[in-house]
Write a protein that holds these residues in place. Structure first.
Motif, short mmCIF file in Angstrom:
data_model
loop_
_atom_site.label_atom_id
_atom_site.label_comp_id
_atom_site.label_asym_id
_atom_site.label_seq_id
_atom_site.Cartn_x
_atom_site.Cartn_y
_atom_site.Cartn_z
N LEU A 16 -34.34 34.93 0.48
CA LEU A 16 -33.04 34.37 0.15
C LEU A 16 -33.02 34.01 -1.33
CD1 LEU A 16 -32.35 32.00 3.18
CD2 LEU A 16 -31.45 34.29 2.79
N TYR A 17 -31.85 33.98 -1.91
CA TYR A 17 -31.69 33.63 -3.32
C TYR A 17 -32.35 32.28 -3.60
CZ TYR A 17 -29.57 32.46 -7.76
OH TYR A 17 -29.37 32.09 -9.07
N GLY A 18 -33.14 32.21 -4.65
CA GLY A 18 -33.80 30.97 -5.04
C GLY A 18 -35.18 30.77 -4.44
N PHE A 19 -35.58 31.62 -3.48
CA PHE A 19 -36.91 31.51 -2.89
C PHE A 19 -37.93 32.16 -3.83
CE2 PHE A 19 -36.10 31.08 1.98
CZ PHE A 19 -35.21 30.06 1.73
N ASP A 20 -39.13 31.58 -3.89
CA ASP A 20 -40.18 32.13 -4.73
C ASP A 20 -40.80 33.39 -4.13
OD1 ASP A 20 -39.85 30.07 -6.56
OD2 ASP A 20 -41.39 28.83 -5.61
N ALA A 21 -40.85 33.44 -2.81
CA ALA A 21 -41.52 34.55 -2.14
C ALA A 21 -40.82 34.83 -0.81
CB ALA A 21 -42.98 34.20 -1.88
N PRO A 22 -40.98 36.04 -0.28
CA PRO A 22 -40.41 36.33 1.03
C PRO A 22 -40.99 35.41 2.10
CG PRO A 22 -41.15 38.35 -0.05
CD PRO A 22 -41.66 37.20 -0.86
N GLN A 23 -40.19 35.10 3.09
CA GLN A 23 -40.61 34.30 4.23
C GLN A 23 -40.97 35.26 5.36
OE1 GLN A 23 -40.94 30.87 4.05
NE2 GLN A 23 -40.52 31.38 1.91
N PRO A 24 -41.97 34.91 6.17
CA PRO A 24 -42.37 35.82 7.25
C PRO A 24 -41.34 35.87 8.38
CG PRO A 24 -43.62 33.77 7.34
CD PRO A 24 -42.79 33.71 6.09
N ALA A 25 -41.41 36.93 9.15
CA ALA A 25 -40.56 37.05 10.34
C ALA A 25 -40.81 35.86 11.25
CB ALA A 25 -40.87 38.36 11.06
N GLY A 26 -39.80 35.47 12.00
CA GLY A 26 -39.95 34.35 12.92
C GLY A 26 -38.63 33.65 13.14
N GLU A 27 -38.69 32.51 13.83
CA GLU A 27 -37.52 31.70 14.11
C GLU A 27 -37.51 30.50 13.18
OE1 GLU A 27 -37.94 30.83 18.30
OE2 GLU A 27 -36.70 32.56 18.81
N TYR A 28 -36.32 30.19 12.67
CA TYR A 28 -36.16 29.12 11.70
C TYR A 28 -34.99 28.23 12.13
CZ TYR A 28 -39.09 31.87 8.59
OH TYR A 28 -40.13 32.57 8.04
N TYR A 29 -35.17 26.90 11.96
CA TYR A 29 -34.06 25.98 12.15
C TYR A 29 -33.15 26.06 10.93
CZ TYR A 29 -36.52 23.56 15.95
OH TYR A 29 -37.16 23.25 17.11
N VAL A 30 -31.83 26.03 11.19
CA VAL A 30 -30.83 25.96 10.13
C VAL A 30 -29.88 24.82 10.49
CG1 VAL A 30 -28.91 27.15 9.00
CG2 VAL A 30 -30.98 28.42 9.58
N ASP A 31 -29.67 23.90 9.56
CA ASP A 31 -28.74 22.79 9.75
C ASP A 31 -27.50 23.03 8.90
OD1 ASP A 31 -30.59 21.53 11.36
OD2 ASP A 31 -31.32 20.20 9.78
N GLN A 32 -26.35 22.80 9.51
CA GLN A 32 -25.08 22.91 8.80
C GLN A 32 -24.39 21.54 8.84
OE1 GLN A 32 -22.47 26.31 9.59
NE2 GLN A 32 -20.83 24.82 9.94
#
Length: 98
Positions: A16-32
């Motif tokens: 994602l924009y602003g990330f230093d490195a790619p994140q691995p595949a998997g499940e992530y929490y997202v808060d809105q």
């Protein structure tokens, strides 16, 4: 203010924009976070912030961080992941937290 938590699933590494490195595949929490729009005769909310929790949910690390992201960047990454995945699709589930 209300917060809605969802889980997004990536089948491939993503960046994602602003990330230093790619994140691995998997499940992530997202808060809105949404705020109530006042001065109208019905309930309406406006999105004010979106955050992703790093690292992925099932990662066995004790250190976690919450990073503010652009929801359009997240949607684009999920669409790209769905196109790249073979037979799998990027998914999102929502759970209200307040």
């Amino acid at each position: 203010m209300r917060t809605t938590r969802s889980i997004v699933r990536f089948s491939s590494p993503f960046l994602l924009y602003g990330f230093d490195a790619p994140q691995p595949a998997g499940e992530y929490y997202v808060d809105q976070d949404d705020e109530l729009i006042e001065g109208i005769s019905w309930l309406a909310y406006r999105r004010v912030a979106t955050f992703i929790h790093l690292p992925a949910i099932r990662t066995g690390t004790m250190t976690r961080q919450i990073v503010q992201i652009d929801p359009a960047d997240l949607e684009a990454a999920l669409e790209k992941d769905g196109e790249v995945a073979t037979g799998a699709t990027a998914t999102e589930t929502q759970t209200p937290t307040s």
